[in-house]
Motif scaffolding. Structure first.
Motif, PDB file in Angstrom:
ATOM      1  N   ALA A   1      17.018 -13.083  -0.408  1.00  0.00           N
ATOM      2  CA  ALA A   1      16.962 -13.773   0.878  1.00  0.00           C
ATOM      3  C   ALA A   1      15.973 -13.076   1.803  1.00  0.00           C
ATOM      4  O   ALA A   1      15.200 -13.726   2.515  1.00  0.00           O
ATOM      5  N   ALA A   2      15.969 -11.740   1.792  1.00  0.00           N
ATOM      6  CA  ALA A   2      14.999 -10.994   2.605  1.00  0.00           C
ATOM      7  C   ALA A   2      13.572 -11.281   2.145  1.00  0.00           C
ATOM      8  O   ALA A   2      12.669 -11.444   2.977  1.00  0.00           O
ATOM      9  N   LEU A   3      13.369 -11.362   0.832  1.00  0.00           N
ATOM     10  CA  LEU A   3      12.042 -11.703   0.303  1.00  0.00           C
ATOM     11  C   LEU A   3      11.617 -13.091   0.774  1.00  0.00           C
ATOM     12  O   LEU A   3      10.445 -13.324   1.071  1.00  0.00           O
ATOM     13  N   HIS A   4      12.570 -14.006   0.809  1.00  0.00           N
ATOM     14  CA  HIS A   4      12.244 -15.352   1.289  1.00  0.00           C
ATOM     15  C   HIS A   4      11.705 -15.308   2.714  1.00  0.00           C
ATOM     16  O   HIS A   4      10.647 -15.880   3.014  1.00  0.00           O
ATOM     17  N   PHE A   5      12.425 -14.627   3.605  1.00  0.00           N
ATOM     18  CA  PHE A   5      12.009 -14.617   5.006  1.00  0.00           C
ATOM     19  C   PHE A   5      10.724 -13.822   5.217  1.00  0.00           C
ATOM     20  O   PHE A   5      10.014 -14.046   6.199  1.00  0.00           O
ATOM     21  N   ALA A   6      10.402 -12.923   4.297  1.00  0.00           N
ATOM     22  CA  ALA A   6       9.145 -12.177   4.397  1.00  0.00           C
ATOM     23  C   ALA A   6       7.947 -12.995   3.928  1.00  0.00           C
ATOM     24  O   ALA A   6       6.806 -12.654   4.239  1.00  0.00           O
ATOM     25  N   THR A   7       8.190 -14.092   3.200  1.00  0.00           N
ATOM     26  CA  THR A   7       7.081 -14.858   2.611  1.00  0.00           C
ATOM     27  C   THR A   7       7.101 -16.334   2.965  1.00  0.00           C
ATOM     28  O   THR A   7       6.220 -17.082   2.536  1.00  0.00           O
ATOM     29  N   ALA A   8       8.060 -16.791   3.742  1.00  0.00           N
ATOM     30  CA  ALA A   8       8.220 -18.233   3.992  1.00  0.00           C
ATOM     31  C   ALA A   8       7.216 -18.783   4.994  1.00  0.00           C
ATOM     32  O   ALA A   8       6.946 -19.985   4.989  1.00  0.00           O
TER      33      ALA A   8
ATOM     34  N   GLU B   1      -1.821 -10.002  -0.601  1.00  0.00           N
ATOM     35  CA  GLU B   1      -2.309 -10.596  -1.849  1.00  0.00           C
ATOM     36  C   GLU B   1      -1.190 -10.882  -2.850  1.00  0.00           C
ATOM     37  O   GLU B   1      -1.386 -11.607  -3.816  1.00  0.00           O
ATOM     38  N   LEU B   2       0.008 -10.337  -2.617  1.00  0.00           N
ATOM     39  CA  LEU B   2       1.147 -10.599  -3.504  1.00  0.00           C
ATOM     40  C   LEU B   2       2.024 -11.761  -3.024  1.00  0.00           C
ATOM     41  O   LEU B   2       2.877 -12.247  -3.766  1.00  0.00           O
ATOM     42  N   LYS B   3       1.827 -12.167  -1.789  1.00  0.00           N
ATOM     43  CA  LYS B   3       2.772 -13.112  -1.189  1.00  0.00           C
ATOM     44  C   LYS B   3       2.827 -14.446  -1.920  1.00  0.00           C
ATOM     45  O   LYS B   3       3.913 -15.013  -2.113  1.00  0.00           O
ATOM     46  N   TRP B   4       1.689 -15.001  -2.341  1.00  0.00           N
ATOM     47  CA  TRP B   4       1.725 -16.299  -3.013  1.00  0.00           C
ATOM     48  C   TRP B   4       2.493 -16.212  -4.330  1.00  0.00           C
ATOM     49  O   TRP B   4       3.286 -17.117  -4.649  1.00  0.00           O
TER      50      TRP B   4
ATOM     51  N   ASP C   1       0.248  -8.534   5.587  1.00  0.00           N
ATOM     52  CA  ASP C   1       1.267  -7.786   4.858  1.00  0.00           C
ATOM     53  C   ASP C   1       2.632  -8.068   5.462  1.00  0.00           C
ATOM     54  O   ASP C   1       2.784  -8.121   6.696  1.00  0.00           O
ATOM     55  N   GLY C   2       3.619  -8.253   4.597  1.00  0.00           N
ATOM     56  CA  GLY C   2       4.996  -8.399   5.041  1.00  0.00           C
ATOM     57  C   GLY C   2       5.766  -7.113   4.802  1.00  0.00           C
ATOM     58  O   GLY C   2       5.218  -6.125   4.298  1.00  0.00           O
ATOM     59  N   ALA C   3       7.033  -7.116   5.145  1.00  0.00           N
ATOM     60  CA  ALA C   3       7.848  -5.919   4.955  1.00  0.00           C
ATOM     61  C   ALA C   3       9.298  -6.304   4.748  1.00  0.00           C
ATOM     62  O   ALA C   3       9.762  -7.330   5.254  1.00  0.00           O
ATOM     63  N   ILE C   4       9.987  -5.471   4.002  1.00  0.00           N
ATOM     64  CA  ILE C   4      11.440  -5.572   3.883  1.00  0.00           C
ATOM     65  C   ILE C   4      12.032  -4.221   4.272  1.00  0.00           C
ATOM     66  O   ILE C   4      11.651  -3.185   3.725  1.00  0.00           O
ATOM     67  N   TRP C   5      12.912  -4.269   5.239  1.00  0.00           N
ATOM     68  CA  TRP C   5      13.673  -3.081   5.619  1.00  0.00           C
ATOM     69  C   TRP C   5      15.013  -3.100   4.891  1.00  0.00           C
ATOM     70  O   TRP C   5      15.635  -4.158   4.749  1.00  0.00           O
ATOM     71  N   GLY C   6      15.436  -1.940   4.455  1.00  0.00           N
ATOM     72  CA  GLY C   6      16.760  -1.783   3.883  1.00  0.00           C
ATOM     73  C   GLY C   6      17.460  -0.623   4.564  1.00  0.00           C
ATOM     74  O   GLY C   6      16.888   0.467   4.696  1.00  0.00           O
ATOM     75  N   VAL C   7      18.693  -0.848   5.022  1.00  0.00           N
ATOM     76  CA  VAL C   7      19.459   0.193   5.714  1.00  0.00           C
ATOM     77  C   VAL C   7      20.796   0.353   5.003  1.00  0.00           C
ATOM     78  O   VAL C   7      21.509  -0.637   4.782  1.00  0.00           O
TER      79      VAL C   7
END
Length: 283
Positions: A127-134, A245-248, A142-148
């Motif tokens: 789900a986090a990947l979705h919101f980083a690439t949608a 460059e990885l987002k698509w 560049d997008g990002a995913i934070w994990g806590v």
């Protein structure tokens, strides 16, 4: 503002013990590498299962800070918080909450877009990947995913709240647990002179919350952004940079896995958002 020099990415053999020990980010180079990093540390030997203890948040732009919608309101937002919530409670229909507590009202207010000190997270790395690439208007950034780690986060909570978790045998708070422990935001803020953060699960207001596997973070200081707070505790979080460059590739593989707006936002709004993005040409 540019990203700092990244920490060197761990090798595959280091994944199980991966813990960033600096305030930098790991920049991934492939779909497989991001899977390894997202699920690192998920093995729980006590139960013999893979169960990640991380809350995830995906950002379409790696430059975005971890600021709440209340902060983004601007002005004297900390003083406006109580007015916003008071008037939301006054004008909203009573049946929108299952229980008349500040935590129920905060959850509903956040869900419907009122500026609050809450921040949206998810248990699901996909789900986090979705919101980083949608957002295809940000596809070239560049997008990002934070994990806590919410287990480690709660170890720093005041005694009253840690006791509540222990009594329930829980890892994350619910609105009912918070209601039993603390009756107001003002009382919550006074529990400790040192700012603290916790994670709690909202009521299942609708299918969006359920499908997004969503929960919230809550700070005792409405003026302290999450990234500023985390800077003092580098061993409880990770930050993964997703190169533009990885987002698509990631986006297409998520779509084929049914990780889409159609699932996360049930209804015609989600359907049209998915179709618009899915059929947009790659430029």
């Amino acid at each position: 503002m540019s990203d700092p020099e990244p920490c060197p990415p761990p090798s595959a053999s280091q994944q199980a013990a991966f813990r960033p020990n600096c305030h930098d980010a790991v920049r991934v180079g492939s779909w497989s590498e991001i899977q390894e990093l997202l699920f690192a540390e998920s093995w729980v030997p006590e139960i013999g299962r893979y169960r990640s203890r991380y809350a995830y948040r995906g950002l379409s732009d790696a430059e975005y800070p971890l600021e709440t919608t209340l902060m983004r309101l601007g002005g004297n937002y900390a003083q406006l918080e109580r007015h916003l919530l008071r008037n939301f409670r006054k004008y909203a229909h009573r049946r929108v909450v299952e229980r008349d507590s500040v935590w129920h009202w905060l959850s509903v207010a956040q869900h419907y877009g009122l500026p609050t000190r809450l921040m949206d997270w998810t248990y699901s790395p996909f789900a986090a990947l979705h919101f980083a690439t949608a957002h295809i208007d940000k596809i070239d950034r560049d997008g990002a995913i934070w994990g806590v780690n919410y287990i480690d986060t709660h170890r720093m909570a005041p005694d009253l709240l840690r006791t509540q978790l222990d009594l329930e045998g829980a890892n994350v708070f619910t609105v009912e647990m918070l209601s039993e422990a603390v009756g107001s935001l003002a009382a919550f803020d006074r529990l400790s002179d040192t700012p603290f953060t916790l994670f709690f699960e909202p009521p299942s207001i609708d299918d969006r919350i359920v499908n997004q596997f969503a929960f919230f973070s809550l700070s005792s200081d409405p003026t302290l952004s999450m990234d500023r707070w985390l800077a003092d505790y580098p061993r409880i979080w990770r930050r993964i940079i997703i190169p533009a460059e990885l987002k698509w590739e990631i986006r297409d593989k998520l779509d084929q896995s049914n990780i889409t707006e159609r699932v996360f936002f049930p209804g015609l709004d989600g359907l049209t958002a998915w179709l618009k993005r899915h059929y947009s040409p790659r430029s």
